[in-house]
Motif scaffolding. Structure first.
Motif, PDB file in Angstrom:
ATOM      1  N   GLY A   1     161.466   2.773 -11.896  1.00  0.00           N
ATOM      2  CA  GLY A   1     161.441   1.707 -12.895  1.00  0.00           C
ATOM      3  C   GLY A   1     160.039   1.461 -13.402  1.00  0.00           C
ATOM      4  O   GLY A   1     159.159   2.321 -13.297  1.00  0.00           O
ATOM      5  N   PRO A   2     159.797   0.251 -13.951  1.00  0.00           N
ATOM      6  CA  PRO A   2     158.458  -0.092 -14.429  1.00  0.00           C
ATOM      7  C   PRO A   2     157.430   0.059 -13.318  1.00  0.00           C
ATOM      8  O   PRO A   2     157.673  -0.316 -12.175  1.00  0.00           O
ATOM      9  N   SER A   3     156.279   0.641 -13.649  1.00  0.00           N
ATOM     10  CA  SER A   3     155.257   0.899 -12.641  1.00  0.00           C
ATOM     11  C   SER A   3     154.645  -0.401 -12.148  1.00  0.00           C
ATOM     12  O   SER A   3     154.621  -1.406 -12.860  1.00  0.00           O
ATOM     13  N   ARG A   4     154.146  -0.371 -10.918  1.00  0.00           N
ATOM     14  CA  ARG A   4     153.492  -1.515 -10.324  1.00  0.00           C
ATOM     15  C   ARG A   4     151.980  -1.341 -10.394  1.00  0.00           C
ATOM     16  O   ARG A   4     151.460  -0.229 -10.529  1.00  0.00           O
ATOM     17  N   ALA A  19     171.237 -13.823  -4.643  1.00  0.00           N
ATOM     18  CA  ALA A  19     171.879 -12.985  -5.657  1.00  0.00           C
ATOM     19  C   ALA A  19     170.846 -12.182  -6.439  1.00  0.00           C
ATOM     20  O   ALA A  19     171.011 -10.972  -6.670  1.00  0.00           O
ATOM     21  N   VAL A  20     169.766 -12.854  -6.852  1.00  0.00           N
ATOM     22  CA  VAL A  20     168.724 -12.165  -7.628  1.00  0.00           C
ATOM     23  C   VAL A  20     168.067 -11.074  -6.795  1.00  0.00           C
ATOM     24  O   VAL A  20     167.848  -9.952  -7.274  1.00  0.00           O
ATOM     25  N   LEU A  21     167.752 -11.379  -5.551  1.00  0.00           N
ATOM     26  CA  LEU A  21     167.130 -10.375  -4.690  1.00  0.00           C
ATOM     27  C   LEU A  21     168.080  -9.211  -4.427  1.00  0.00           C
ATOM     28  O   LEU A  21     167.682  -8.041  -4.447  1.00  0.00           O
ATOM     29  N   MET A  22     169.349  -9.515  -4.207  1.00  0.00           N
ATOM     30  CA  MET A  22     170.319  -8.464  -3.906  1.00  0.00           C
ATOM     31  C   MET A  22     170.489  -7.494  -5.069  1.00  0.00           C
ATOM     32  O   MET A  22     170.475  -6.268  -4.878  1.00  0.00           O
ATOM     33  N   ILE A  23     170.650  -8.017  -6.289  1.00  0.00           N
ATOM     34  CA  ILE A  23     170.866  -7.105  -7.412  1.00  0.00           C
ATOM     35  C   ILE A  23     169.608  -6.301  -7.700  1.00  0.00           C
ATOM     36  O   ILE A  23     169.673  -5.135  -8.119  1.00  0.00           O
ATOM     37  N   ASN A  24     168.455  -6.871  -7.448  1.00  0.00           N
ATOM     38  CA  ASN A  24     167.205  -6.121  -7.577  1.00  0.00           C
ATOM     39  C   ASN A  24     167.181  -4.958  -6.581  1.00  0.00           C
ATOM     40  O   ASN A  24     166.798  -3.837  -6.916  1.00  0.00           O
ATOM     41  N   ASN A  25     167.623  -5.225  -5.355  1.00  0.00           N
ATOM     42  CA  ASN A  25     167.608  -4.189  -4.323  1.00  0.00           C
ATOM     43  C   ASN A  25     168.729  -3.175  -4.501  1.00  0.00           C
ATOM     44  O   ASN A  25     168.599  -2.026  -4.070  1.00  0.00           O
ATOM     45  N   ALA A  55     177.087 -16.574 -16.017  1.00  0.00           N
ATOM     46  CA  ALA A  55     177.266 -16.033 -14.670  1.00  0.00           C
ATOM     47  C   ALA A  55     178.311 -14.922 -14.612  1.00  0.00           C
ATOM     48  O   ALA A  55     178.109 -13.904 -13.931  1.00  0.00           O
ATOM     49  N   VAL A  56     179.442 -15.100 -15.303  1.00  0.00           N
ATOM     50  CA  VAL A  56     180.513 -14.104 -15.232  1.00  0.00           C
ATOM     51  C   VAL A  56     180.075 -12.755 -15.799  1.00  0.00           C
ATOM     52  O   VAL A  56     180.276 -11.707 -15.154  1.00  0.00           O
ATOM     53  N   PRO A  57     179.449 -12.704 -16.986  1.00  0.00           N
ATOM     54  CA  PRO A  57     178.944 -11.404 -17.462  1.00  0.00           C
ATOM     55  C   PRO A  57     177.924 -10.785 -16.511  1.00  0.00           C
ATOM     56  O   PRO A  57     177.918  -9.566 -16.314  1.00  0.00           O
ATOM     57  N   ALA A  58     177.072 -11.627 -15.915  1.00  0.00           N
ATOM     58  CA  ALA A  58     176.092 -11.110 -14.954  1.00  0.00           C
ATOM     59  C   ALA A  58     176.796 -10.448 -13.779  1.00  0.00           C
ATOM     60  O   ALA A  58     176.420  -9.347 -13.353  1.00  0.00           O
ATOM     61  N   ALA A  59     177.823 -11.123 -13.248  1.00  0.00           N
ATOM     62  CA  ALA A  59     178.548 -10.578 -12.100  1.00  0.00           C
ATOM     63  C   ALA A  59     179.250  -9.275 -12.471  1.00  0.00           C
ATOM     64  O   ALA A  59     179.227  -8.300 -11.698  1.00  0.00           O
ATOM     65  N   VAL A  60     179.880  -9.226 -13.633  1.00  0.00           N
ATOM     66  CA  VAL A  60     180.593  -8.018 -14.063  1.00  0.00           C
ATOM     67  C   VAL A  60     179.631  -6.854 -14.230  1.00  0.00           C
ATOM     68  O   VAL A  60     179.889  -5.736 -13.758  1.00  0.00           O
ATOM     69  N   VAL A 117     178.312  -5.641 -10.804  1.00  0.00           N
ATOM     70  CA  VAL A 117     179.289  -4.922  -9.985  1.00  0.00           C
ATOM     71  C   VAL A 117     179.610  -3.549 -10.575  1.00  0.00           C
ATOM     72  O   VAL A 117     179.834  -2.581  -9.838  1.00  0.00           O
ATOM     73  N   THR A 118     179.632  -3.447 -11.900  1.00  0.00           N
ATOM     74  CA  THR A 118     180.075  -2.208 -12.541  1.00  0.00           C
ATOM     75  C   THR A 118     178.948  -1.382 -13.154  1.00  0.00           C
ATOM     76  O   THR A 118     179.178  -0.225 -13.516  1.00  0.00           O
ATOM     77  N   GLY A 119     177.765  -1.958 -13.300  1.00  0.00           N
ATOM     78  CA  GLY A 119     176.679  -1.262 -13.978  1.00  0.00           C
ATOM     79  C   GLY A 119     176.304   0.052 -13.308  1.00  0.00           C
ATOM     80  O   GLY A 119     176.256   0.148 -12.081  1.00  0.00           O
ATOM     81  N   LYS A 120     175.995   1.053 -14.107  1.00  0.00           N
ATOM     82  CA  LYS A 120     175.653   2.382 -13.595  1.00  0.00           C
ATOM     83  C   LYS A 120     174.169   2.704 -13.704  1.00  0.00           C
ATOM     84  O   LYS A 120     173.638   3.464 -12.894  1.00  0.00           O
ATOM     85  N   THR A 121     173.511   2.149 -14.695  1.00  0.00           N
ATOM     86  CA  THR A 121     172.123   2.520 -14.947  1.00  0.00           C
ATOM     87  C   THR A 121     171.172   1.410 -14.503  1.00  0.00           C
ATOM     88  O   THR A 121     171.558   0.239 -14.423  1.00  0.00           O
ATOM     89  N   PRO A 122     169.912   1.765 -14.215  1.00  0.00           N
ATOM     90  CA  PRO A 122     168.930   0.739 -13.873  1.00  0.00           C
ATOM     91  C   PRO A 122     168.793  -0.335 -14.950  1.00  0.00           C
ATOM     92  O   PRO A 122     168.600  -1.508 -14.632  1.00  0.00           O
ATOM     93  N   ARG A 123     168.915   0.063 -16.219  1.00  0.00           N
ATOM     94  CA  ARG A 123     168.787  -0.912 -17.302  1.00  0.00           C
ATOM     95  C   ARG A 123     169.888  -1.966 -17.225  1.00  0.00           C
ATOM     96  O   ARG A 123     169.644  -3.152 -17.433  1.00  0.00           O
ATOM     97  N   GLU A 124     171.108  -1.547 -16.890  1.00  0.00           N
ATOM     98  CA  GLU A 124     172.207  -2.495 -16.749  1.00  0.00           C
ATOM     99  C   GLU A 124     171.965  -3.447 -15.586  1.00  0.00           C
ATOM    100  O   GLU A 124     172.237  -4.646 -15.676  1.00  0.00           O
ATOM    101  N   LEU A 125     171.455  -2.924 -14.487  1.00  0.00           N
ATOM    102  CA  LEU A 125     171.207  -3.760 -13.315  1.00  0.00           C
ATOM    103  C   LEU A 125     170.050  -4.726 -13.553  1.00  0.00           C
ATOM    104  O   LEU A 125     170.055  -5.847 -13.047  1.00  0.00           O
TER     105      LEU A 125
END
Length: 318
Positions: free
Chosen positions: A103-106, A213-219, A278-283, A286-294
């Motif tokens: 992803g974006p460089s640190r 939730a934020v930490l989990m989806i990041n990980n 919240a609902v679009p975020a959850a969907v 759960v279903t996103g495939k690419t890093p951009r979606e996550l």
């Protein structure tokens, strides 16, 4: 002429080591203000704002609040959040964890900034959080709060710092739940009200779940890279499908908790409109495939936490 034997230096994960354990790496480009802003990871700041808003709303609903103390609590939470982000950048960089990053460089891992410079910036924000906390203690004369503040700073550092960071051992969610949920929310209420009302604990649980939730989806996004680097986040330990399910659970549970406030406060049900985000975020999460979606799911999750907290705080105020 005899050949001289050379050896490759081992990766150094200790403070003061070089980024990614690659000695002598030169900056690839000149660092900009935008790089430093990116290193602060502003999209995570709602996790510092939300519990303070909730704690202040609870203080108001229970008969008292103090604007000065509320702003100081906000400063503590936001400075601590930024300090954690720079500390994470530094620690992951010198351990070589960011060598696997896609992803974006640190700042540290990319070699754009010297590790010690990033460390100094992280410590500066920890110091700013500490100063704001000390001012709170001086105003309130509640001296034992110094121990709570010290524990928060130490926990923030050892999230990814030190020889055995607990963020590398599936305990990151526990840290954010405790300190960016319960401690931040209940603490904000207590310094203004001098009481520990049950409402504050309930709100703190909700704030902590949003932080998880934020930490989990990041990980979840970083599972392949963290696995390769040996970073055992909770998402790595439980695996991708379970991690995504836990993310959705963390994100949506606060809306069940909201039932408690809906019974007590007339306008609290309006906070359910936050489900529009919240609902679009959850969907997507759960279903996103690419890093951009996550990343989009992460951004929407942070927005959900902020709007939910501000909306509920407003209903507690008015």
């Amino acid at each position: 002429m005899a050949k001289t034997k050379t050896s490759t230096p081992k990766r150094n994960g200790r403070p003061g080591g070089r980024p990614g354990g690659r000695p002598g790496k030169q900056p690839v480009r000149r660092v900009t203000a935008g790089d430093w802003i990116g290193g602060a990871r502003l999209r995570t700041l709602p996790l510092g704002i939300a519990p303070v808003a909730l704690g202040t709303g609870v203080a108001r609903a229970n008969g008292g609040w103090d604007l000065t103390l509320a702003l100081l609590c906000l400063a503590v939470a936001v400075f601590l959040q930024i300090g954690v982000n720079y500390s994470n950048d530094y620690s992951d960089g010198i351990r070589g964890t960011d060598d696997f990053r896609v992803g974006p460089s640190r700042l540290t891992g990319s070699g754009s900034v010297r590790p010690k410079t990033v460390l100094k910036v992280a410590l500066a924000f920890f110091a700013l959080a500490a100063v704001a906390g000390v001012v709170v203690v001086v105003i309130t004369q509640i001296w034992w709060l110094l121990a709570v503040g010290a524990a928060a700073v130490v926990a923030a550092w050892f999230y990814t710092g030190g020889k055995r960071p607990y963020g590398y051992n599936a305990l990151g969610e526990l840290f954010v739940f405790v300190f960016f949920g319960l401690v931040a929310t209940v603490g904000t209420t207590f310094v203004q009200l001098r009481e520990f009302p049950f409402d504050a604990w309930v709100a703190g649980v909700a704030a902590g779940l949003f932080a998880c939730a934020v930490l989990m989806i990041n990980n979840v996004r970083d599972i392949p890279q963290d696995t390769a680097a040996g970073k055992r986040t909770l998402a790595v330990v439980v695996g991708d499908p379970v991690a995504r399910a836990l993310y959705a659970l963390f994100l949506l549970l606060p809306f069940f908790i909201l039932v408690y406030f809906a019974f007590l406060y007339l306008h609290a049900p309006y906070v359910y409109f936050t489900l529009i985000v919240a609902v679009p975020a959850a969907v997507i999460g759960v279903t996103g495939k690419t890093p951009r979606e996550l990343i989009l799911a992460l951004q929407l999750s942070s927005l959900t936490a902020l709007v939910w907290a501000l909306a509920l705080s407003a209903t507690l105020f008015f």
